[in-house]
Motif scaffolding. Sequence first.
Motif, mmCIF file in Angstrom:
data_model
loop_
_atom_site.group_PDB
_atom_site.id
_atom_site.type_symbol
_atom_site.label_atom_id
_atom_site.label_comp_id
_atom_site.label_asym_id
_atom_site.label_seq_id
_atom_site.Cartn_x
_atom_site.Cartn_y
_atom_site.Cartn_z
ATOM 1 N N SER A 120 12.211 -28.204 -34.321
ATOM 2 C CA SER A 120 10.811 -27.768 -34.386
ATOM 3 C C SER A 120 10.773 -26.252 -34.323
ATOM 4 C CB SER A 120 9.999 -28.364 -33.225
ATOM 5 O OG SER A 120 8.632 -28.063 -33.359
ATOM 6 N N MET A 133 5.233 -26.420 -35.044
ATOM 7 C CA MET A 133 5.500 -27.856 -35.133
ATOM 8 C C MET A 133 5.760 -28.285 -36.568
ATOM 9 S SD MET A 133 3.104 -29.513 -32.138
ATOM 10 C CE MET A 133 3.971 -31.087 -32.219
ATOM 11 N N GLU A 141 7.843 -29.554 -39.894
ATOM 12 C CA GLU A 141 8.905 -30.535 -40.161
ATOM 13 C C GLU A 141 10.177 -29.813 -40.575
ATOM 14 O OE1 GLU A 141 9.915 -34.417 -42.947
ATOM 15 O OE2 GLU A 141 8.185 -33.163 -43.430
#
Length: 604
Positions: A28, A32, A34
């Motif tokens: 992360s 946040m 991907e």
Amino acid sequence: MNTHEARLDALRKELQRQGLDGFVIPISDEHMSEYVGAYAQRLAWLTGFGGSAGTVAVLTDSALEPSAAIFVDGRYTLQVRDQVDGRLYAYESVPQTNVAKWLGTHAPAGARIGYDAWLHGKGWVAAVTKALAEKDGELVAVAANPVDAIWDDRPAPSPAPALVHADRFAGLSSQAKREAVSEWLTERKLDAAVISALDSIAWLLNIRGSDVERTPVTLSYVIAHADGTADLFIAEEKLTPELRQHLGNAVRIQPREGFVPALHGLAGKRIAVDPERAVQAIFTALEQGGATVIEERDPTVLPKAVKNPVEQQGHRDAQARDGAAVSRFLRWIATEAPKGGVDELAAAARLQRFREDSGDLRDLSFDTISGAGPNGAVVHYRVSEETNRVLEPGSVYLVDSGGQYPDGTTDITRTVWIGPGAPPAEVKDRFTRVLKGHIALARAVFPRGTSGSQLDVLARQFLWSAGLDYAHGTGHGVGSFLSVHEGPQRIAKSGGAQAGGDQELLPGMILSDEPGYYKTGEYGIRIENLVLVEPREIAGAEDAFLGFETLTLVPIDRALVDPALLAPEERAWWNAYHARVLEVIGPRLEGADKAWLEAQCQPL
């Protein structure tokens, strides 16, 4: 002691120095994301794991059994065992277990477990705090990430400039988008919203970048205000005269390091924050500053997912270029691979060159999954020099790839038979069952209000009837020159707000349709097209109904199909689909490529 064992040992020494009994490392970043930049690849550096989703929990006392664990979902069951040393880390499967449960069982009583509040969400913090409290332990936010303290050659965050995303591609000006957010805030009697997800910022301000590999975003934060203005927190070196002019006076440009002080300065204000997309540190800073935090979904998420007419047409245009490139590649594979001299790396490189030749390619949308034979059974396989295999004659080859174009993001999987000779009956059976599921979803007609989780069984039914299944979702949302995995829409077994399976499918949303089958140690099968949710007119309908327009236009390998297993309506779909492929892609090809396409698109 090997490299990763030495790094784990160094981390434990650093945890002891910080007075911690353990630490949790996710894949992360502060947003946040991907996919994360090289500077945030802490888990990969520590363990060698190359997937895009996973978490590690490390206990300081190496004498404990187990003293560390790595948590991954079904996509990475095989990959994690290939890349991560099982002597150092126990393999844990999500969602069957999770970090909170594991720490609740394995952490010592009274343990102080550290975490980086800039890398974890509020819900995760609450769950782990509760699990540790039951053993008189506590979760401790560290002042400095202990992995960073031992990572001597850690890359710096990308200094690449932010780029303007033209309105002719976006279809809507940043001002119009900010005004919509303003209305959303005003309706809810909120003063501002914190926007920290990088693709949300990119969409809202019509900017792009190259700070995260394969995803065209720029590292920044935004506070969007109810009066339609916004504050953009971004590093000075990323600013250009063109960007300043594009943003105008209503977007105040602030230094990136000014973000936390700005959060502290919102005392007395009602501030919207998305608990699924904002890290714990943002909540903490707002609460410390005296703001009232209102948990709401990021107001850009749904408008970003529902593509406007310009974005929809952009996707069609990008798919046509991409489809021609992939078709040229598949013809090349069909010609060269049976000779036995093509390997996975060479195939992926040649596919990228075909895309580059098509024009306007800015990047791949993810690292190409180029899986020959048993490597194709690794769902999110990432080819390397160590794992590289030849595409052997008489085997199955799976290639999942995509491109980033200014008018659209593509994602396509094709599974092909490497001749000579015919595929085994089992392979044709499995492929045709996957194809039948793909067609069932592509042909679906459903009432407005239907969620992705309600449609998932359509794609699995023919595998289930044979006692088979696949351990990944059937469909994910896709961005518009943004993230190849975009929420909130999703087609998967389980619902739930976080998974996205409960999100109503709305006209304008783009999703993948990608059922598969994987036989460990032998082969993998996946057929993936992107589809657009569209209104569907039905004579006499008593409600609004929807269906899918298939956007991806590339032949599906006829050699792997058992026509006897196809119903008449499935044959009709196949023939109509390939007629459309030939109509759109045919004029973009010539010579041997066009002749190959014409042969592939003949009716069944």
